[in-house]
Design an enzyme around this catalytic site. Structure first.
Site, PDB file in Angstrom:
ATOM      1  N   THR A 184       0.844  -1.091   0.018  1.00 43.33           N
ATOM      2  CA  THR A 184      -0.073   0.268   0.190  1.00 43.33           C
ATOM      3  C   THR A 184       0.930   1.284   0.012  1.00 43.33           C
ATOM      4  OG1 THR A 184      -1.762  -1.263   1.242  1.00 43.33           O
ATOM      5  CG2 THR A 184      -1.716   1.174   1.430  1.00 43.33           C
ATOM      6  N   VAL A 211     -14.020  -3.799   1.604  1.00 45.90           N
ATOM      7  CA  VAL A 211     -13.403  -2.457   1.858  1.00 45.90           C
ATOM      8  C   VAL A 211     -12.750  -2.472   3.210  1.00 45.90           C
ATOM      9  CG1 VAL A 211     -13.951   0.100   2.043  1.00 45.90           C
ATOM     10  CG2 VAL A 211     -15.357  -1.418   0.456  1.00 45.90           C
ATOM     11  N   GLY A 212     -11.181  -1.957   2.869  1.00 48.21           N
ATOM     12  CA  GLY A 212     -10.440  -1.828   4.028  1.00 48.21           C
ATOM     13  C   GLY A 212     -10.575  -0.428   4.837  1.00 48.21           C
ATOM     14  N   ASP A 213      -9.421  -0.533   5.488  1.00 52.21           N
ATOM     15  CA  ASP A 213      -9.134   0.860   6.167  1.00 52.21           C
ATOM     16  C   ASP A 213      -8.898   2.349   5.433  1.00 52.21           C
ATOM     17  OD1 ASP A 213      -6.548  -0.615   5.624  1.00 52.21           O
ATOM     18  OD2 ASP A 213      -5.641   1.153   6.698  1.00 52.21           O
ATOM     19  N   THR A 237      -0.571   1.949   7.000  1.00 53.11           N
ATOM     20  CA  THR A 237      -0.625   0.634   6.313  1.00 53.11           C
ATOM     21  C   THR A 237      -0.567  -0.503   7.049  1.00 53.11           C
ATOM     22  OG1 THR A 237       0.896  -0.497   4.727  1.00 53.11           O
ATOM     23  CG2 THR A 237       2.094   1.010   5.909  1.00 53.11           C
ATOM     24  N   HIS A 251      -2.757  -4.433   8.393  1.00 52.91           N
ATOM     25  CA  HIS A 251      -4.168  -5.130   8.191  1.00 52.91           C
ATOM     26  C   HIS A 251      -5.189  -4.463   8.419  1.00 52.91           C
ATOM     27  CE1 HIS A 251      -5.945  -9.108   9.503  1.00 52.91           C
ATOM     28  NE2 HIS A 251      -6.651  -8.574   8.295  1.00 52.91           N
TER      29      HIS A 251
HETATM   30  N1  ASP Z   1      -4.267  -1.562   4.708  1.00 50.76           N
HETATM   31  C1  ASP Z   1      -4.464  -2.154   3.376  1.00 50.76           C
HETATM   32  C2  ASP Z   1      -5.807  -2.924   3.570  1.00 50.76           C
HETATM   33  O1  ASP Z   1      -6.113  -3.473   4.472  1.00 50.76           O
HETATM   34  C3  ASP Z   1      -3.326  -3.305   3.198  1.00 50.76           C
HETATM   35  C4  ASP Z   1      -1.911  -2.602   3.572  1.00 50.76           C
HETATM   36  O2  ASP Z   1      -1.728  -1.634   4.112  1.00 50.76           O
HETATM   37  O3  ASP Z   1      -1.159  -3.332   2.908  1.00 50.76           O
HETATM   38  O4  ASP Z   1      -6.450  -2.605   2.620  1.00 50.76           O
END
Ligand code: ASP
Length: 330
Positions: free
Chosen positions: A184, A213-215, A235, A237
């Protein structure tokens, strides 16, 4: 609604002699040896691009957007071209941008077939009454704004496809695979008027469910910017980052008097102990102090302040070089 006097107190925060600073990241996790040189070069290029804009008197907002575009266009990162694939082998991307001057923000989630989601997020901020558009609505808006649609194949890197195929095999663990190799991208900056901004862009987690949808596009999780405090891009999880609203708690700790580094350490430790989540952050405060901090083994990052470029990938790695030195652009 702010009164006139409250509005002018926001404007009076601006100090014209601020030294510009930019910090970027290219994702936290275990970066494979194969990807290290490309990530290191990519974050340096992005930081120099953003710094060039700031040095020319450009805004923090323009600097973070352009720095992120550099990394979205670089297949070494999990954003734009190079994004990871969902369970159906498609690319669905998330992005956020935020202006610390007025807390204006724009985001897109699960958007497909565009090269630079961060640009679309900025258009959401500037051209709509909304903060986030998703999926089909985001695509319709992109079309209406004349954003070029690109074939999905042009965004798929060989590495993303290989990982996706590997993760389809019985017994594989896509979350562990993502921790193995993330990418990311994000940027934070302060310009010479004292305005801060953040931008974050991602393809999300590999082999994620369709529509996950992530963070990243969630305000306060994937990023936050407020001239009164500073700016942060995260960045890691996403499901863990969202539950602790990582970016906003870092700014909260800074409001309580912590430095960017102390605030980042405190919040990342909290995320680790409270929800067993790992990640990384870049932060700048409204005095221009900055940090790049991570609880994973690695995070590619680069920063420029006072014409000095600093960068690293591994824990404890911090290389320093003047921006005019030939090594800066390698
Ligand atoms: N935070 C991102 C997500 O979970 C992934 C990442 O930062 O690698 O979509």
């Amino acid at each position: 609604m702010l009164s006139d006097s409250a509005t002018s107190s926001v404007t009076s925060l601006e100090h014209l002699d601020m030294k510009p600073v930019i910090v970027v990241h290219g994702g936290a996790g275990n970066i494979s040896d194969k990807r290290v040189p490309g990530c290191r070069a990519g974050v340096k290029r992005a930081a120099l691009k953003g710094y060039d804009i700031l040095k020319g008197g450009g805004s923090a907002l323009d600097a973070v957007e352009e720095a992120v575009v550099v990394m979205e266009d670089d297949p070494h990162f999990n954003a734009g071209c190079g994004s990871v694939l969902n369970e159906k082998g498609e690319i669905e991307m998330d992005a956020i941008i935020m202006d610390g001057k007025d807390l204006g923000s724009g985001a897109v989630s699960a958007v497909r077939c565009i090269a630079n989601p961060i640009k679309l997020a900025r258009l959401v901020m500037e051209k709509t009454d909304h903060v986030c558009l998703t999926d089909r609505g985001a695509s319709l808006f992109a079309k209406a704004q004349g954003v070029e649609e690109v074939p999905e194949e042009s965004l798929v890197s060989e590495m993303a496809r290989e990982r996706w195929e590997k993760n389809l095999k019985p017994g594989s663990d896509p979350v562990a695979s993502q921790i193995q190799d993330r990418g990311t991208v994000g940027a934070v900056a302060i310009d010479n008027s004292g305005n801060v901004a953040c931008a974050t862009s991602t393809g999300g987690m590999t082999n994620k469910m369709v529509g996950r949808v992530g963070d990243t596009p969630c305000i306060g999780s994937g990023g936050y910017a407020d001239n009164f405090v500073g700016a942060c891009s995260t960045t890691g999880h996403g499901e863990k980052i969202m539950t602790v609203t990582l970016a906003r708690i870092i700014l909260y700790h800074m409001e309580q008097g912590m430095s960017p580094e102390e605030a980042s350490d405190t919040a990342l430790t909290y995320m680790k102990t409270r929800v067993r989540g790992l990640g990384g952050v870049i932060v700048v405060n409204n005095s221009g102090e900055w940090t790049a901090t991570f609880s994973t083994n690695q995070m590619s990052w680069a920063a420029v302040k006072d014409d000095v470029l600093e960068f690293g990938v591994f824990r404890g790695e911090n290389e320093t070089v003047n921006i005019d030195h030939p090594l800066a652009s390698q």
